[in-house]
Every structure is written in C-alpha cells, then in structure tokens.
Write a protein that holds these residues in place. Structure first.
Motif, mmCIF file in Angstrom:
data_model
loop_
_atom_site.group_PDB
_atom_site.id
_atom_site.type_symbol
_atom_site.label_atom_id
_atom_site.label_comp_id
_atom_site.label_asym_id
_atom_site.label_seq_id
_atom_site.Cartn_x
_atom_site.Cartn_y
_atom_site.Cartn_z
ATOM 1 N N THR A 116 0.843 -1.178 0.000
ATOM 2 C CA THR A 116 0.000 0.000 0.000
ATOM 3 C C THR A 116 0.890 1.244 0.000
ATOM 4 O O THR A 116 2.091 1.169 0.304
ATOM 5 C CB THR A 116 -0.904 0.034 1.234
ATOM 6 N N VAL A 117 0.302 2.392 -0.336
ATOM 7 C CA VAL A 117 1.068 3.638 -0.310
ATOM 8 C C VAL A 117 1.597 3.899 1.098
ATOM 9 O O VAL A 117 2.758 4.286 1.281
ATOM 10 C CB VAL A 117 0.199 4.814 -0.792
ATOM 11 N N ALA A 118 0.756 3.667 2.112
ATOM 12 C CA ALA A 118 1.177 3.913 3.497
ATOM 13 C C ALA A 118 2.368 3.037 3.869
ATOM 14 O O ALA A 118 3.340 3.505 4.478
ATOM 15 C CB ALA A 118 0.007 3.660 4.450
ATOM 16 N N ASN A 119 2.304 1.754 3.501
ATOM 17 C CA ASN A 119 3.415 0.854 3.815
ATOM 18 C C ASN A 119 4.680 1.239 3.059
ATOM 19 O O ASN A 119 5.797 1.132 3.575
ATOM 20 C CB ASN A 119 3.032 -0.590 3.479
ATOM 21 N N THR A 120 4.510 1.671 1.806
ATOM 22 C CA THR A 120 5.657 2.066 1.003
ATOM 23 C C THR A 120 6.347 3.283 1.603
ATOM 24 O O THR A 120 7.574 3.329 1.723
ATOM 25 C CB THR A 120 5.218 2.368 -0.441
ATOM 26 N N LEU A 121 5.565 4.272 2.011
ATOM 27 C CA LEU A 121 6.139 5.467 2.619
ATOM 28 C C LEU A 121 6.809 5.128 3.949
ATOM 29 O O LEU A 121 7.898 5.626 4.260
ATOM 30 C CB LEU A 121 5.053 6.521 2.826
ATOM 31 N N ASN A 156 9.236 21.667 -11.054
ATOM 32 C CA ASN A 156 8.285 21.097 -10.102
ATOM 33 C C ASN A 156 7.705 19.787 -10.627
ATOM 34 O O ASN A 156 7.559 18.802 -9.889
ATOM 35 C CB ASN A 156 7.153 22.085 -9.818
ATOM 36 N N GLU A 157 7.375 19.765 -11.914
ATOM 37 C CA GLU A 157 6.779 18.555 -12.489
ATOM 38 C C GLU A 157 7.793 17.415 -12.556
ATOM 39 O O GLU A 157 7.435 16.241 -12.384
ATOM 40 C CB GLU A 157 6.194 18.859 -13.862
ATOM 41 N N ALA A 158 9.049 17.743 -12.796
ATOM 42 C CA ALA A 158 10.079 16.708 -12.804
ATOM 43 C C ALA A 158 10.201 16.069 -11.418
ATOM 44 O O ALA A 158 10.381 14.842 -11.301
ATOM 45 C CB ALA A 158 11.420 17.292 -13.245
ATOM 46 N N MET A 159 10.105 16.880 -10.374
ATOM 47 C CA MET A 159 10.166 16.331 -9.029
ATOM 48 C C MET A 159 8.913 15.524 -8.704
ATOM 49 O O MET A 159 8.996 14.473 -8.045
ATOM 50 C CB MET A 159 10.351 17.452 -8.006
ATOM 51 N N LEU A 160 7.754 15.993 -9.165
ATOM 52 C CA LEU A 160 6.521 15.232 -8.928
ATOM 53 C C LEU A 160 6.595 13.845 -9.560
ATOM 54 O O LEU A 160 6.284 12.835 -8.921
ATOM 55 C CB LEU A 160 5.318 15.992 -9.494
ATOM 56 N N ILE A 161 7.021 13.779 -10.822
ATOM 57 C CA ILE A 161 7.077 12.489 -11.502
ATOM 58 C C ILE A 161 8.153 11.604 -10.874
ATOM 59 O O ILE A 161 7.992 10.377 -10.791
ATOM 60 C CB ILE A 161 7.294 12.661 -13.025
ATOM 61 N N SER A 162 9.230 12.201 -10.392
ATOM 62 C CA SER A 162 10.283 11.398 -9.763
ATOM 63 C C SER A 162 9.757 10.708 -8.504
ATOM 64 O O SER A 162 10.098 9.553 -8.231
ATOM 65 C CB SER A 162 11.508 12.264 -9.434
ATOM 66 N N GLN A 163 8.927 11.401 -7.738
ATOM 67 C CA GLN A 163 8.387 10.783 -6.522
ATOM 68 C C GLN A 163 7.406 9.672 -6.866
ATOM 69 O O GLN A 163 7.376 8.625 -6.209
ATOM 70 C CB GLN A 163 7.707 11.839 -5.648
ATOM 71 N N SER A 164 6.608 9.864 -7.908
ATOM 72 C CA SER A 164 5.692 8.808 -8.334
ATOM 73 C C SER A 164 6.464 7.574 -8.784
ATOM 74 O O SER A 164 6.103 6.439 -8.454
ATOM 75 C CB SER A 164 4.796 9.309 -9.465
ATOM 76 N N VAL A 165 7.536 7.783 -9.546
ATOM 77 C CA VAL A 165 8.360 6.672 -9.999
ATOM 78 C C VAL A 165 9.016 5.969 -8.808
ATOM 79 O O VAL A 165 9.055 4.734 -8.732
ATOM 80 C CB VAL A 165 9.433 7.173 -10.997
ATOM 81 N N THR A 166 9.502 6.760 -7.869
ATOM 82 C CA THR A 166 10.117 6.194 -6.672
ATOM 83 C C THR A 166 9.143 5.296 -5.919
ATOM 84 O O THR A 166 9.474 4.169 -5.525
ATOM 85 C CB THR A 166 10.607 7.332 -5.748
ATOM 86 N N LEU A 167 7.922 5.777 -5.706
ATOM 87 C CA LEU A 167 6.915 4.982 -5.006
ATOM 88 C C LEU A 167 6.612 3.694 -5.763
ATOM 89 O O LEU A 167 6.419 2.632 -5.165
ATOM 90 C CB LEU A 167 5.641 5.795 -4.809
ATOM 91 N N GLY A 168 6.566 3.787 -7.099
ATOM 92 C CA GLY A 168 6.290 2.604 -7.908
ATOM 93 C C GLY A 168 7.345 1.531 -7.740
ATOM 94 O O GLY A 168 7.026 0.337 -7.607
#
Length: 270
Positions: free
Chosen positions: A3-8, A111-123
């Motif tokens: 889950t997102v919570a567990n991943t974080l 800002n968008e580059a950082m947003l997508i980087s965090q999404s990729v990281t979580l994935g």
C-alpha cells in the motif's frame, strides 16, 4: 505490491545494491503508471526521463555525480528533466506562439520533474526495489545535460539509482509534525520551540556522525562541536560552495534558454 502507506513507512535511501537487473517489463509498468497518475500543469507534462542501464554510460554518470559508488552498483539510473523542448516544438509545428522559455517555465517544469520522480520512486519501492536520490544532479546540471544530449529548455533536475537493496539501513528520523504543519498561517517558532524541535535530532544526528571514524576525525580537525555546525561546514553544505553552485545554475539556465542573457534589474541600470 505494498500500500502507499506501507511504502512510505518503509522508505530508506539505499546506497548498496545487488547486481540483479530490473526487468524491462517492471520499468515499463512503473513509468507508465507514474506518468498516468501524476498531476501536471495544463496536462502538458513538462518533463522527460532518461533511463540509463549501459555500464559504460553509467561510468560517466558516476563521474559526474561525484563518484558515488552506488551509481555503478545500481542496475538502473533515471535522470528526471525539466523539459519544454518537446512542447515548444509542437507549438511551432502548429503555428502557435512560443512560450515557456522563461524562468516561470523552468519553475513549472522543475516542479513537475520532481513530482514524476516521486511517483516513480513509489512505484519501484512498492515492488520491493530500493532507490537513492542524487542531489549532485544540480551541481553538475550543465555537464549532465551535455552528456545526455539535452536540447534547449531541457535540464536535469534530479536523478535516482534503482535496484535490489543490499543493505537495511535504519530509518532516518524526522522532526515532530508541528515543525512542518502550520494552521492557517505560518507560525514562526521561538528560540525555546526550536530547542525543543531539534533536541532529539541534534542528539541522534551527532551520535551518528561521531560513530563514523572518518566523520569524527573531520569534526575534530575542523573544530566542529554540533550537528548545526557540521551542516554548514566545508565538509557538508558549505555556504561558499553553495553560492558558487547557485551562480553555475543561473548561468546554465541562461545558456539553456530559461533566462534572458541579462537579469531584468541590470537591464534598467545606467
């Protein structure tokens, strides 16, 4: 999949990786999910991702990123770029006015580059992979842009190394929630409140530094006696080095089309 919570909750910066490759199908899944699920200004998606797996090319990135060993260990390195080149070429093709080759454009794209980087990281982390962000991307922004063949109004913002973790570091502490979250307006902390907020961090952080012989010797040699002093010492975030790097970043922004050749205040001076 976590889950997102567990991943974080399980996030750690990983600096030791096993040699296991990341399957192409996994890379494709993570990137596709991140692109589809990350917010974007005007849905223009002003970013690009450079995926590096070739050992020879990683060798050069290792050099540009200050020779951090994990860059060579990790099977995958991804550079996230603020990118208006693609959009600007599309505008030109359709006879629209040019735009985004300015500082506001840079801010939006960064800002968008950082947003997508965090999404990729979580994935990747949700699938059990480890990652490490590299702040050295900004220090070598121009050189990395040249090496990756980035066009005008396209610059690297951050980079992650990805792979199977070969270490289990302790979770890094954070300040109490009240340090970050403000009700309605910003609440300036008093000296007493700052003492309270940073007390545990200062103790644990200083103990961690003192447990490392190399860092302990550096602190003793430099007369550094606290965590705060270490953070702005020549060994970490040196103010003089930061000022020099800031100037380099500004010059890179000018050279890559995000800033005019002269700043506005200078243009009005006699």
């Amino acid at each position: 999949m976590q889950t997102v919570a567990n991943t974080l909750a399980g996030h750690r910066s990983i600096r030791q990786f096993k040699p296991d490759e990341v399957p192409q199908t996994t890379i494709d899944e993570v990137l596709q999910e991140a692109i589809a699920g990350t917010s974007s200004s005007g849905n223009l998606n002003s970013y690009s991702l450079i995926v590096t797996r070739d050992p020879a090319r990683k060798q050069r990135l290792y050099e540009l990123h200050g020779e951090q060993e994990f860059v060579l260990q990790a099977p995958l390195v991804i550079t996230f770029c603020a990118d208006w080149y693609r959009t600007r070429q599309w505008l030109k093709l359709r006879g629209a006015r040019d735009n985004f080759n300015n500082f506001l454009g840079y801010q939006v794209a960064a800002n968008e580059a950082m947003l997508i980087s965090q999404s990729v990281t979580l994935g990747f982390e949700a699938r059990g992979y480890g990652i490490c962000y590299m702040g050295t991307t900004l220090q070598a922004m121009g050189q990395i842009a040249d090496y990756l063949g980035l066009p005008e109004t396209c610059l690297p913002i951050t980079t992650i190394a990805v792979g199977v973790p070969d270490e289990q570091p302790e979770r890094r502490e954070r300040l109490p929630m009240r340090a970050y979250v403000h009700d309605e307006v910003y609440q300036k902390p008093s000296a007493a409140e700052l003492d309270d907020l940073y007390r545990a961090r200062e103790e644990s952080g200083w103990q961690r530094y003192m447990s490392m012989p190399r860092l302990k010797a550096m602190c003793e040699e430099g007369g550094i006696t606290s965590l705060a002093q270490m953070y702005t010492s020549p060994y970490k975030y040196d103010p003089e080095a930061y000022a020099a790097t800031s100037q380099q970043v500004l010059e890179t922004l000018r050279g890559r089309g995000f800033l005019p050749n002269r700043l506005a205040p200078e243009q009005t001076q006699e």
